[in-house]
Design an enzyme around this catalytic site. Sequence first.
Site, PDB file in Angstrom:
ATOM      1  N   THR A  11       0.824  -1.224   0.000  1.00 11.71           N
ATOM      2  CA  THR A  11       0.000   0.000   0.000  1.00 11.71           C
ATOM      3  C   THR A  11       0.857   1.274   0.000  1.00 11.71           C
ATOM      4  O   THR A  11       0.334   2.368  -0.141  1.00 11.71           O
ATOM      5  CB  THR A  11      -0.894   0.038   1.266  1.00 11.71           C
ATOM      6  OG1 THR A  11      -0.027  -0.058   2.410  1.00 11.71           O
ATOM      7  CG2 THR A  11      -1.888  -1.112   1.276  1.00 11.71           C
ATOM      8  N   VAL A  14       6.182   2.924  -2.947  1.00 12.94           N
ATOM      9  CA  VAL A  14       7.013   2.015  -3.742  1.00 12.94           C
ATOM     10  C   VAL A  14       6.244   0.732  -4.065  1.00 12.94           C
ATOM     11  O   VAL A  14       6.257   0.262  -5.210  1.00 12.94           O
ATOM     12  CB  VAL A  14       8.336   1.697  -2.994  1.00 12.94           C
ATOM     13  CG1 VAL A  14       9.128   0.605  -3.718  1.00 12.94           C
ATOM     14  CG2 VAL A  14       9.190   2.962  -2.860  1.00 12.94           C
ATOM     15  N   ARG A  39      -3.282  -3.495   9.646  1.00 20.06           N
ATOM     16  CA  ARG A  39      -4.375  -2.497   9.521  1.00 20.06           C
ATOM     17  C   ARG A  39      -4.844  -2.368   8.066  1.00 20.06           C
ATOM     18  O   ARG A  39      -5.953  -1.933   7.799  1.00 20.06           O
ATOM     19  CB  ARG A  39      -3.952  -1.142  10.091  1.00 20.06           C
ATOM     20  CG  ARG A  39      -2.987  -0.349   9.279  1.00 20.06           C
ATOM     21  CD  ARG A  39      -2.812   1.063   9.862  1.00 20.06           C
ATOM     22  NE  ARG A  39      -1.797   1.773   9.103  1.00 20.06           N
ATOM     23  CZ  ARG A  39      -0.491   1.608   9.258  1.00 20.06           C
ATOM     24  NH1 ARG A  39      -0.052   0.783  10.191  1.00 20.06           N
ATOM     25  NH2 ARG A  39       0.377   2.253   8.516  1.00 20.06           N
ATOM     26  N   CYS A 128      17.806   4.780  -3.382  1.00 17.74           N
ATOM     27  CA  CYS A 128      17.389   5.545  -4.563  1.00 17.74           C
ATOM     28  C   CYS A 128      18.489   6.487  -5.049  1.00 17.74           C
ATOM     29  O   CYS A 128      18.825   6.517  -6.242  1.00 17.74           O
ATOM     30  CB  CYS A 128      16.112   6.326  -4.266  1.00 17.74           C
ATOM     31  SG  CYS A 128      16.068   7.052  -2.617  1.00 17.74           S
ATOM     32  N   GLN A 155      17.027  15.740  -2.706  1.00 18.86           N
ATOM     33  CA  GLN A 155      16.127  14.590  -2.648  1.00 18.86           C
ATOM     34  C   GLN A 155      14.666  14.963  -2.398  1.00 18.86           C
ATOM     35  O   GLN A 155      14.359  15.781  -1.530  1.00 18.86           O
ATOM     36  CB  GLN A 155      16.650  13.572  -1.621  1.00 18.86           C
ATOM     37  CG  GLN A 155      18.034  13.080  -2.004  1.00 18.86           C
ATOM     38  CD  GLN A 155      18.609  11.960  -1.151  1.00 18.86           C
ATOM     39  OE1 GLN A 155      19.810  11.911  -0.922  1.00 18.86           O
ATOM     40  NE2 GLN A 155      17.774  11.039  -0.677  1.00 18.86           N
ATOM     41  N   SER A 158       9.199  12.343  -1.725  1.00 19.84           N
ATOM     42  CA  SER A 158       8.743  10.952  -1.854  1.00 19.84           C
ATOM     43  C   SER A 158       9.679   9.984  -1.144  1.00 19.84           C
ATOM     44  O   SER A 158       9.306   8.849  -0.849  1.00 19.84           O
ATOM     45  CB  SER A 158       8.647  10.551  -3.326  1.00 19.84           C
ATOM     46  OG  SER A 158       9.921  10.734  -3.947  1.00 19.84           O
ATOM     47  N   GLY A 159      10.892  10.423  -0.833  1.00 20.76           N
ATOM     48  CA  GLY A 159      11.806   9.567  -0.061  1.00 20.76           C
ATOM     49  C   GLY A 159      11.219   9.221   1.292  1.00 20.76           C
ATOM     50  O   GLY A 159      11.564   8.211   1.900  1.00 20.76           O
ATOM     51  N   LYS A 213      25.678   5.874   2.273  1.00 17.52           N
ATOM     52  CA  LYS A 213      25.181   4.815   1.385  1.00 17.52           C
ATOM     53  C   LYS A 213      25.845   4.885   0.015  1.00 17.52           C
ATOM     54  O   LYS A 213      26.183   3.863  -0.591  1.00 17.52           O
ATOM     55  CB  LYS A 213      23.652   4.910   1.231  1.00 17.52           C
ATOM     56  CG  LYS A 213      22.880   4.459   2.457  1.00 17.52           C
ATOM     57  CD  LYS A 213      21.380   4.696   2.304  1.00 17.52           C
ATOM     58  CE  LYS A 213      20.647   4.386   3.616  1.00 17.52           C
ATOM     59  NZ  LYS A 213      19.216   4.763   3.564  1.00 17.52           N
ATOM     60  N   HIS A 242      14.560  12.716  -7.484  1.00 16.92           N
ATOM     61  CA  HIS A 242      15.813  13.159  -6.869  1.00 16.92           C
ATOM     62  C   HIS A 242      16.701  13.768  -7.952  1.00 16.92           C
ATOM     63  O   HIS A 242      16.691  13.301  -9.104  1.00 16.92           O
ATOM     64  CB  HIS A 242      16.564  11.969  -6.268  1.00 16.92           C
ATOM     65  CG  HIS A 242      16.000  11.435  -4.992  1.00 16.92           C
ATOM     66  ND1 HIS A 242      14.993  12.034  -4.263  1.00 16.92           N
ATOM     67  CD2 HIS A 242      16.322  10.303  -4.303  1.00 16.92           C
ATOM     68  CE1 HIS A 242      14.727  11.312  -3.176  1.00 16.92           C
ATOM     69  NE2 HIS A 242      15.515  10.253  -3.173  1.00 16.92           N
TER      70      HIS A 242
HETATM   71  C1  2RA Z   1      15.091   9.101   1.226  1.00 21.48           C
HETATM   72  N1  2RA Z   1      16.594   7.525   0.180  1.00 21.48           N
HETATM   73  O1  2RA Z   1      15.134   9.719   0.163  1.00 21.48           O
HETATM   74  C2  2RA Z   1      15.798   7.768   1.360  1.00 21.48           C
HETATM   75  C3  2RA Z   1      14.793   6.678   1.575  1.00 21.48           C
HETATM   76  N2  2RA Z   1      13.959   6.497   0.439  1.00 21.48           N
HETATM   77  O2  2RA Z   1      14.484   9.482   2.228  1.00 21.48           O
END
Ligand code: 2RA
Length: 340
Positions: A11, A14, A39, A128, A155, A158-159, A213, A242
Site C-alpha cells: 500500500t 514504492v 491495519r 534511490c 532529494q 517521496s523519499g 550509502k 531526486h
Molecule cells: C530518502 N533515500 O530519500 C531515502 C529513503 N527512500 O528518504
Amino acid sequence: KMYTVAIVGATGAVGTQMLACLEEQQFPVGNLKLLASPRSAGKVIETPWGAVTIEAAASEAFDGVDIVLGAADDDVALALYPEAVKRGAVVVDNSHAFRLDPDVPLVVPEINAADALDHKGIIANPNCATIIGLVPTWPLHQLAGVTRMIVSTYQAASGAGVPGMRELEEQIGCMGRGEEMPAPRAFAAQLASNLIPQIGGEKFEGFTSEEMKLQNEGRKIMHLPNLRVNCTCVRVPVLRSHSESITLEFERDITLEQAREALAAAPGVKLVDDLDAQSPHDRWPMPLDTSDQDLIWVGRVRRDISNPDELRGITFWCCGDQIRKGAATNAVQIAKLLVE
Ligand code: 2RA
C-alpha cells in the site's frame, strides 16, 4: 512459466509502483499476493490480475510464493525475508537491511546484472540516490576509471513515502492560501520553500547514514573497494524526483566529448544538455520532467575546471524518479533478470 509474486508493503508509494511496473514490464505473474500491515489487511485492490485482497505480512503468507518484491522497512525485512527464503521464495528487497551483507547481491541491472544470479535467496535493491547517481557514473567509469565522487543530492519528499509527499503538498497549499503551516510530521522542519540539509542519522565523522550509502553501496555495486565518495544529502521541496550534482575524478584521461558521447549511448540514461535550446525542457534535466518515467536524465556536462589534471575530471547534473528507477522499476528489472 508463470510465477506467484508477493509484494510486501503493497500500500506504500514504492509497493504501489511495483504493482504498476509488473504490468508495464510484462512480468509473467501467474498469481499475485499483496501483503501489508494488519491495519491494511482485508482491503481489496483492483489489479491487472483481478481483485486481490490484502493479507497481513507474516511468514506463512509466503507459502507457495516464487518471487517476493519487498517494499517494507528494515525491521519487516529482517523479520520476514529469511522466512520467505526458507519457504522457497527469492526476495528482491528495497530496504537497507541486507544491502551490505556479503551473501546478498546489490544490483543495478545496467551496471552489475550478473551479480543478481549469484544469490542465496535475497537480492538487495540499492538506495534511490545510489541508483540515480550510479547509472550515469558507470559509463564514464568504464571509459576512464572513476576514483573519486563529490556529490550533492537534492532529494524529493517521496523519499519519506506517501506521508512525505502529502505533507509537502499540504504545506504548499497553506502557503498559497496564506494559512498557518501545520507542525512538520514526516520531516524535521517545514519543507515548502525550504531545504533540510540532513537525511538519516549521523553515521561517520559528521556524514549521515544516507550520505554514507553512496560510498558503501557504490563500492559494492561497481566492485571498486577503494572508491572515495564525499556526499551531501539534502531534502528539497520537490515531490518525487531526486536530483544530484556529481563531480567525478578519473585515473585515465577523458575529454568532455568522450564523456558526452558515452552518456548519450548509456543504457538507462537520457542526455538533455543544450544551454541554447529553445525550451527549458531541452536545456537541462528538471525533477518535474523526470517524474513518472524510468530514465535518468543527465545534463550540465562539463570538464571539472577545478581538477589540476585537465582531462581527469567531469561534472554533471542528473535527475531521476525516486519511486520508479530509484526503487520499484529497478526492483522489478532485477526480478525479470531472475526469471529470464
Ligand atoms: C530518502 N533515500 O530519500 C531515502 C529513503 N527512500 O528518504
